[in-house]
Design an enzyme around this catalytic site. Structure first.
Site, short mmCIF file in Angstrom:
data_model
loop_
_atom_site.label_atom_id
_atom_site.label_comp_id
_atom_site.label_asym_id
_atom_site.label_seq_id
_atom_site.Cartn_x
_atom_site.Cartn_y
_atom_site.Cartn_z
N TYR A 113 0.81 -1.21 0.00
CA TYR A 113 0.00 0.00 0.00
C TYR A 113 0.85 1.27 0.00
O TYR A 113 0.41 2.31 -0.49
CB TYR A 113 -1.00 -0.02 1.16
CG TYR A 113 -2.12 -0.99 0.88
CD1 TYR A 113 -3.11 -0.67 -0.05
CD2 TYR A 113 -2.18 -2.25 1.47
CE1 TYR A 113 -4.12 -1.55 -0.35
CE2 TYR A 113 -3.19 -3.14 1.17
CZ TYR A 113 -4.16 -2.79 0.25
OH TYR A 113 -5.16 -3.68 -0.08
N HIS B 264 -14.60 0.51 -0.22
CA HIS B 264 -13.49 -0.39 0.07
C HIS B 264 -12.35 0.29 0.82
O HIS B 264 -11.25 -0.26 0.89
CB HIS B 264 -12.97 -1.02 -1.23
CG HIS B 264 -13.98 -1.88 -1.91
ND1 HIS B 264 -13.93 -2.21 -3.25
CD2 HIS B 264 -15.10 -2.47 -1.43
CE1 HIS B 264 -14.96 -2.98 -3.56
NE2 HIS B 264 -15.70 -3.15 -2.47
#
Length: 233
Positions: free
Chosen positions: A54, A105
């Site tokens: 990420y 999400h």
């Protein structure tokens, strides 16, 4: 009174900004095992790997800019009450000027303590912090002593904002779907909550394998499709 438009967006709306898609050929899931970098099991097994994944996505986002589709979606707020419900974790809708955005999400630029995981644990939005495009490393701890994790809904976790999204679609005068081929659930089923009589448009260059006569398919990429949609309005 302004009409309400509920806009459901997916990876295709950000692809023209250079944001890698997940499921298309050559997408991120062709290069990474989603169960390794985007699941609760993967997080527990190797949090450093998940954080690094990420961190890279955040760096990619830093160099991206909203494209014409994002800008046209934001411009609809001049004449309509617009709710953007996105499967995307980027912030390009907000940067384009959209003011009512729900991220189903999660959000790439935000983190939260790992022991405040999802709706089942009743995490508070006050636990979520925006770090922009900074990196997160193992050992970065929240005030409660827990490791920070991405503010992302991992595979297998509940979608906390789904009920709010259903509510918004259920009172929309127009439903627009951009950049998603309606294959990822539960988001893929949201359009079904559109009121009887409300038109439903989908912008996607690919075949849409949804046998619903209410869908009007604009077979274009997001930027061109948004121009055509606005002409139809």
């Amino acid at each position: 009174m302004k009409k309400r438009i509920a806009i459901l967006t997916g990876a295709g709306v950000s692809a023209e900004s250079g944001i890698g898609t997940f499921r298309d050929n050559g997408g991120l899931w062709d290069r990474y095992d989603p169960m390794t970098v985007a699941s609760d099991e993967g997080w527990r097994r190797n949090p450093s790997l998940v954080l690094e994944f990420y961190n890279k996505r955040r760096l990619e986002l830093k160099g991206a800019k909203p494209n014409k589709a994002h800008l046209l979606i934001a411009s609809l707020e001049k004449e309509y009450n617009v709710d953007v419900i996105t499967q995307n974790v980027d912030n390009l809708h907000e940067r384009a000027g959209s003011t009512h955005v729900i991220h189903l999400h999660g959000e790439l630029t935000k983190i939260r303590p790992e022991n405040c995981c999802n709706e089942r644990d009743n995490y508070s939005e006050r636990s979520v912090i925006d770090i922009g495009y900074d990196e997160v490393r193992l050992g970065d701890k929240a005030p409660n002593g827990a490791q920070y994790r991405p503010h992302i809904v991992f595979f297998g976790e509940a979608v906390p904002k789904l009920e709010r999204a259903i509510e918004l679609v259920s009172r929309a005068d127009i439903v627009l779907i951009v950049g998603t081929s309606l294959q990822v659930y539960p988001a893929a089923g949201l359009y079904r909550y559109a009121p009887d009589g409300s038109p439903i448009y989908i912008i996607d260059p690919s075949d849409v394998k949804v046998p619903d006569p209410r869908l009007h398919h604009i077979r274009e990429v997001a930027t061109v499709g948004m121009e055509k949609f606005i002409e139809l309005l």
